[in-house]
Design a protein around this motif. Structure first.
Motif, PDB file in Angstrom:
ATOM      1  N   MET A 149       0.826  -1.197   0.000  1.00 20.78           N
ATOM      2  CA  MET A 149       0.000   0.000   0.000  1.00 20.78           C
ATOM      3  C   MET A 149       0.867   1.257   0.000  1.00 20.78           C
ATOM      4  N   PRO A 150       0.353   2.363  -0.513  1.00 20.69           N
ATOM      5  CA  PRO A 150       1.114   3.621  -0.465  1.00 20.69           C
ATOM      6  C   PRO A 150       1.242   4.127   0.964  1.00 20.69           C
ATOM      7  N   ARG A 151       2.051   5.131   1.144  1.00 21.26           N
ATOM      8  CA  ARG A 151       2.308   5.677   2.471  1.00 21.26           C
ATOM      9  C   ARG A 151       1.036   6.271   3.092  1.00 21.26           C
ATOM     10  N   GLY A 152       0.890   6.044   4.406  1.00 21.59           N
ATOM     11  CA  GLY A 152      -0.220   6.641   5.132  1.00 21.59           C
ATOM     12  C   GLY A 152      -1.547   5.936   4.982  1.00 21.59           C
ATOM     13  N   VAL A 153      -1.567   4.770   4.329  1.00 21.35           N
ATOM     14  CA  VAL A 153      -2.804   4.035   4.070  1.00 21.35           C
ATOM     15  C   VAL A 153      -2.871   2.836   5.007  1.00 21.35           C
ATOM     16  N   THR A 154      -4.073   2.446   5.428  1.00 21.87           N
ATOM     17  CA  THR A 154      -4.261   1.269   6.269  1.00 21.87           C
ATOM     18  C   THR A 154      -5.362   0.397   5.681  1.00 21.87           C
ATOM     19  N   THR A 155      -5.518  -0.791   6.271  1.00 18.52           N
ATOM     20  CA  THR A 155      -6.582  -1.694   5.823  1.00 18.52           C
ATOM     21  C   THR A 155      -7.965  -1.160   6.179  1.00 18.52           C
ATOM     22  N   GLU A 156      -8.053  -0.106   6.976  1.00 21.53           N
ATOM     23  CA  GLU A 156      -9.341   0.487   7.314  1.00 21.53           C
ATOM     24  C   GLU A 156      -9.857   1.421   6.228  1.00 21.53           C
ATOM     25  N   ASP A 157      -9.018   1.739   5.223  1.00 21.69           N
ATOM     26  CA  ASP A 157      -9.447   2.623   4.141  1.00 21.69           C
ATOM     27  C   ASP A 157     -10.480   1.939   3.262  1.00 21.69           C
ATOM     28  N   VAL A 158     -11.492   2.689   2.849  1.00 22.56           N
ATOM     29  CA  VAL A 158     -12.584   2.134   2.042  1.00 22.56           C
ATOM     30  C   VAL A 158     -12.990   3.109   0.936  1.00 22.56           C
TER      31      VAL A 158
END
Length: 409
Positions: free
Chosen positions: A152-161
């Motif tokens: 994933m790119p920087r600053g992204v988590t699996t919580e992003d939708v």
């Protein structure tokens, strides 16, 4: 004031106005953008929904795309989650679309596809990120280190939708899980909800929406290493009609009856759960908290374009067949793109090229979905059944856990 555009003619003129040129030019040139983009003739799928093909030339060779454009200003049009009815199951996009009567759709989130590092542990087929269908939360996100898919790119988590709010506006969002188990004066924080991997030391809640898949996988790996061994200390507590009905030392499988919740703990979470005994009265509360407001639909993946700019750290070297969703016109328009998997196009695009392509197509924000053999785009065929528009790279549709469905009343 910008006029509301409806129907095929308006849709065609909007897309032509945003990306009618076949040559790539402007600020994207030399920054990971494909060298050229050309679009085929538009075709109407339904009022407010159009389809067309596009050709791109990436750094690894030619790519061919299939594009759905969805106008959410058309009141008859809506978007919702396609899924097999439970979290831990998979089905092809065309079958999911047929079952719900969708006029179009694409595949969705990355998922627990295999378990080579855990012999004897069954893959659940469950997706990585949060999922919301019809305004109802189905699951939360696994720890970042437990995900499947490219970096994933920087600053992204699996919580992003990718989400659509109850206001019918599409957006990038983040859904964080909050949950508590209460028994008398005792209170225990939950760390997961219907997900295939729990944080180390955590407790997860599983409802009938999970399905019949084994819950053993949820106790394997760590927050930073998906392939780490499974926990030796586990405990599963079944709560039925508000009371503890059963306690087991091993994670179970099979359908969870209505009115029941299964609490699964690993390591320290198992020790916390051991305070509960059969007959204890228990209250379980859980929710997904949005950053931006009430959500009617959401699924996981990760953002690649935000406010017209590619996110930092996108892979600019590895090309693949990909699926993406783009948001335009202040959230009133969606672009759903799936690349073709035919041999001559199988090189695909890098994530950096995909972000640039979505921007050129007119998206301000864009979201990367599962790719490779999962990439599939369907529209409702003349016989009333979903027709696969692209050529999946595996030669046939792959069964997937969810997707984006487009509906017209």
């Amino acid at each position: 004031m910008r006029a509301v555009l409806t129907g095929l003619v308006a849709w065609a003129s909007l897309v032509a106005g945003s990306c009618g040129a076949t040559a790539w030019a402007g600020p994207d040139a030399g920054s990971g953008a494909p060298d050229a983009l050309s679009l085929g003739a538009p075709a109407a799928v339904a009022p407010g929904v159009g389809y067309r093909e596009c050709s791109l030339k990436g750094g690894h060779g030619p790519a061919h795309g299939h594009l759905l454009t969805v106008d959410l200003r058309e009141k008859r049009v809506s978007v919702d989650l396609l899924y097999p009815g439970v979290v831990g199951a998979r089905e092809s996009v065309s079958r999911l679309a047929d079952r719900r009567g969708a006029v179009g759709g694409v595949n969705g989130d990355f998922f627990n596809i295999a378990e080579e590092q855990h012999p004897g542990v069954e893959a659940t087929g469950a997706p990585v990120g949060p999922a919301v269908a019809g305004g109802r939360a189905l699951k939360s996100a696994v720890p970042d280190g437990q995900r499947f898919g490219p970096a994933m790119p920087r600053g992204v988590t699996t919580e992003d939708v990718l989400a659509v709010g109850t206001d019918r506006v599409a957006r990038l969002d983040r859904l964080r899980f909050e949950g508590v188990v209460r028994s008398g004066d005792d209170e225990l924080e939950l760390s997961g909800f219907n997900q295939y991997a729990l944080p180390v030391g955590g407790v997860g809640a599983y409802t009938p929406d999970w399905g019949t898949a084994s819950r053993l996988r949820a106790t394997c790996g760590t927050d930073t290493d998906r392939g780490a061994p499974c926990s030796r200390t586990t405990l599963e507590v079944t709560v039925r009609d508000g009371r503890v009905a059963a306690v087991s030392r091993r994670p179970g499988k099979g359908a969870i009856p209505r009115g029941s919740v299964v609490l699964l703990g690993r390591d320290g979470g198992a020790r916390d759960l051991s305070r509960l005994e059969v007959g204890d009265r228990v209250e379980v509360s859980k929710r997904l908290r949005s950053r931006e407001g009430a959500v009617s639909f959401a699924l996981g993946g990760f953002p690649i374009l935000r406010d017209g700019r590619a996110l930092g750290g996108l892979d600019a070297a590895t090309a693949a067949v990909r699926t993406a969703a783009g948001v335009a016109d202040h959230g009133r328009r969606l672009y759903l793109l799936a690349l073709d998997g035919r041999a001559e196009y199988r090189a695909g695009l890098t994530l950096a090229e995909l972000a640039a392509a979505m921007r050129k197509l007119g998206a301000v924000d864009a979201f990367n979905l599962d790719g490779g053999g999962s990439s599939t785009l369907v529209t409702r065929g003349s016989g009333g059944r979903a027709a696969v528009r692209n050529h999946p790279s595996g030669g046939a549709e792959r069964a997937v856990p969810n997707g984006i469905g487009v509906f017209v009343k």
